[in-house]
Enzyme design. Sequence first.
Site, PDB file in Angstrom:
ATOM      1  N   HIS A 216       0.823  -1.216   0.000  1.00 30.60           N
ATOM      2  CA  HIS A 216       0.000   0.000   0.000  1.00 30.60           C
ATOM      3  C   HIS A 216       0.863   1.276   0.000  1.00 30.60           C
ATOM      4  O   HIS A 216       0.770   2.099  -0.905  1.00 30.60           O
ATOM      5  CB  HIS A 216      -0.881   0.030   1.255  1.00 30.60           C
ATOM      6  CG  HIS A 216      -1.844  -1.108   1.378  1.00 30.60           C
ATOM      7  ND1 HIS A 216      -2.883  -1.328   0.504  1.00 30.60           N
ATOM      8  CD2 HIS A 216      -1.921  -2.089   2.307  1.00 30.60           C
ATOM      9  CE1 HIS A 216      -3.569  -2.392   0.893  1.00 30.60           C
ATOM     10  NE2 HIS A 216      -3.011  -2.878   1.971  1.00 30.60           N
TER      11      HIS A 216
HETATM   12  O1  RIB Z   1      -5.235   0.323   4.391  1.00 25.23           O
HETATM   13  C1  RIB Z   1      -3.846   0.288   4.272  1.00 25.23           C
HETATM   14  C2  RIB Z   1      -3.212   1.444   4.990  1.00 25.23           C
HETATM   15  O2  RIB Z   1      -3.517   1.399   6.394  1.00 25.23           O
HETATM   16  C3  RIB Z   1      -1.679   1.391   4.935  1.00 25.23           C
HETATM   17  O3  RIB Z   1      -1.162   2.680   5.036  1.00 25.23           O
HETATM   18  C4  RIB Z   1      -1.349   0.595   6.157  1.00 25.23           C
HETATM   19  O4  RIB Z   1      -0.002   0.817   6.595  1.00 25.23           O
HETATM   20  C5  RIB Z   1      -2.328   1.167   7.141  1.00 25.23           C
HETATM   21  O5  RIB Z   1      -1.810   2.395   7.638  1.00 25.23           O
END
Ligand code: RIB
Length: 308
Positions: A237
Amino acid sequence: MPRPTIIDCDPGTDDALALWLALASPELDVRLVTVVGGNVGLDRTLANARAIVGLTGRDVPVVAGADRALMAPFADAAYVHGDNGLGGLILPDGPAAAPGLAVDALRAALRAAAPGSVTLVGLGPATNLGLLLAIEPDLAGKLAEIVLMTGALAEGNVTASAEFNAWNDPEGLAIVLACGAPVTLATLDLTNQALCTPPHVAALRAAGQGACATAAAAIWDSVPPSRRAGGMGHEQHDACAIMWLVAPDLFTGRPVHASVDLGPGPGRGRTVIDRWGRSGRPHNAIFLETLDPEGFFDVLIRRVASLP
Ligand code: RIB
Ligand code: CA
């Protein structure tokens, strides 16, 4: 010229890879790392950020920020990232955090900056960023771009409606979306194209044997495949948000109007991304739609492998 960059994060296994990518990339001049509670509590996300930055040997200040959302009790994602936030991996303790609060460090950095000169990256709940822009909204004029890993056009990953960062602090996100600075969104619809699989872990181990690459491979090994991705791998992500700044040619996107549901119901934290302009509301963000996965992991692995 390298982009003056500030990163707000909640490490977090994927935050770790994103920070290492940023610190390994000559395109970015990382000036400050601020930390928020999110994946795990602030005590752990702060220690993790210090350790992650410290492992690179880079002298970048790390400053503690909010330990909870603006308008909601704290809720973590330890079920994904492990109780220590790094999948159980223990890193050497990093340098002490810089004194003070993230929102004050952000204000000082932006006050001293030239107009439109600083890139701000949000990798966690947008509490620190929302506080900054609520307290001193004119500082939006110092920002070249805000890049957020947040939200989803389609299903969420913490509720059926919402992605974790947006759900954790939707009010913080709403303030950022309304601030007037250029905003780029790396949502779940993008990050599910950047799935880490065992061959990627093997490639990283083959590419680099330094402390950072070794730790990154161990972190990758610790994260279970995502059921939302059909068990094919786990999404990188936060590295997607950084990769947009490092290798934008790997991406496509379009201008949209984006908003977030602030209600108390099952839709809370849902990002409403008006992809076809049906609302007629003015564009306030770039929605990143596709990325080249092969190019993404080639750059990510080479850059992390280049670290100490
Ligand atoms: O949904 C994914 C996000 O939420 C990413 O940034 C993960 O590290 C959490 O912070
Ligand atoms: Ca994160």
